[in-house]
Design an enzyme around this catalytic site. Sequence first.
Site, short mmCIF file in Angstrom:
data_model
loop_
_atom_site.label_atom_id
_atom_site.label_comp_id
_atom_site.label_asym_id
_atom_site.label_seq_id
_atom_site.Cartn_x
_atom_site.Cartn_y
_atom_site.Cartn_z
N LYS A 47 0.76 -1.16 -0.01
CA LYS A 47 -0.04 -0.14 -0.18
C LYS A 47 0.89 1.15 0.02
O LYS A 47 2.22 1.22 0.50
CB LYS A 47 -0.97 0.13 1.41
CG LYS A 47 -0.34 0.29 2.36
CD LYS A 47 -0.01 1.58 3.05
CE LYS A 47 0.42 1.46 4.40
NZ LYS A 47 1.22 2.93 4.89
N ASP A 94 -3.09 -1.76 10.15
CA ASP A 94 -3.24 -1.78 8.62
C ASP A 94 -3.72 -3.16 7.82
O ASP A 94 -3.84 -3.02 6.74
CB ASP A 94 -1.71 -1.46 8.04
CG ASP A 94 -1.34 0.04 8.26
OD1 ASP A 94 -2.22 0.64 8.34
OD2 ASP A 94 -0.14 0.06 7.96
O1 C5P Z 1 -1.54 -1.79 15.23
P1 C5P Z 1 0.09 -1.98 14.81
O2 C5P Z 1 0.39 -3.26 15.68
O3 C5P Z 1 0.42 -2.11 13.51
O4 C5P Z 1 0.84 -0.84 15.57
C1 C5P Z 1 2.16 -0.58 15.66
C2 C5P Z 1 2.26 0.61 16.49
O5 C5P Z 1 2.19 1.80 15.79
C3 C5P Z 1 1.40 0.60 17.66
O6 C5P Z 1 1.98 -0.10 19.18
C4 C5P Z 1 1.45 2.10 18.23
O7 C5P Z 1 2.74 2.49 18.56
C5 C5P Z 1 1.53 2.59 16.68
N1 C5P Z 1 0.30 3.02 16.11
C6 C5P Z 1 -0.43 4.14 16.65
N2 C5P Z 1 -1.73 4.51 16.15
C7 C5P Z 1 -2.08 3.95 15.24
C8 C5P Z 1 -1.51 2.66 14.60
C9 C5P Z 1 -0.09 2.44 15.14
O8 C5P Z 1 0.09 4.89 17.57
N3 C5P Z 1 -3.48 4.20 14.49
#
Ligand code: C5P
Length: 290
Positions: free
Chosen positions: A11, A138
């Site tokens: 993406k 994502d």
């Molecule tokens: O959801 P995911 O595990 O991919 O997110 C990784 C990190 O990115 C989270 O632990 C957080 O620190 C940050 N994040 C965030 N806000 C989001 C997506 C991700 O703060 N909307």
Amino acid sequence: MNTTTEKAYAKINISLDVTAKRPDGYHDMLMVMQTVSLCDDIEVSLVENQRSSATCNLHFVPTDERNLAVKAAEKFFKAAGIEGRGALIKMHKLIPVGAGMAGGSADAAAVLRALNRLCGRPFDEKALCDLAGEVGSDVPFCIAGGTMLATGRGEILSPLPELPHCSIVICKPEFSTSTPELFRKLDAIKLRCHPDTNGIIEALESGDLVKLSRRMYNVFEDVPDRRHSTIAEIKSTMLDCGAMGSIMTGTGSAVFGIFSDDAAAQGACEKLKKEFKLCYTAKDQPRLEV
Ligand code: C5P
């Protein structure tokens, strides 16, 4: 049938805005997301009485539960109430790692689509997206991809009119960025500019690639980082070679440019390749039928 293959499409963020820090530690996002034809190849086989595991052509990619594809498989079997089965996942990665292109999330989504097909479709698209949201923010977008407005953590999706056909050049500098670290750095600054998301949606509605390209914007580029001079250099090269617009995708470090002319895109890619190893040309990738 107990083996199937899936393409895991990368993406790009046509726009990326962070609108609030949430009490749960995540951030509220407002993003126009697009899948591109650059993809990993994923083969998934069902196996009896084995835990899910993965192999990967890149030696530095973890293949245990830290890999989102393995995590997705385990979540799938649990949610579907399937016991005594696992998935053998063969990953051939082309999407650059640590690039802000959702490569790991795309692989996880491909595994969910593959297992859903192999197991007689226990989940509809909505249920599969809900499950994907437990794997990562994502991953729901990567289930069907296409052109989407993403809000919430990134998991609340509304379809947008398709991006007009174009060529996309992607260049990943050698350094990678840590997503949690970049969010922390973003919390420490006051954002002065935000993307014109409504303008981008209007450009999609009227099929106007020029208007869209001029409005592409990623707030993570405003986080102070000395390595951003490299990002600026790549963007300038893209624009010099005829890109209609160029920004960093996600938390970086990959930069993409939008071109209406395939030859100009090829030229930009060749020029960038003289300095950066990881350069690719791709096309807009439409939404998948799930
Ligand atoms: O959801 P995911 O595990 O991919 O997110 C990784 C990190 O990115 C989270 O632990 C957080 O620190 C940050 N994040 C965030 N806000 C989001 C997506 C991700 O703060 N909307």
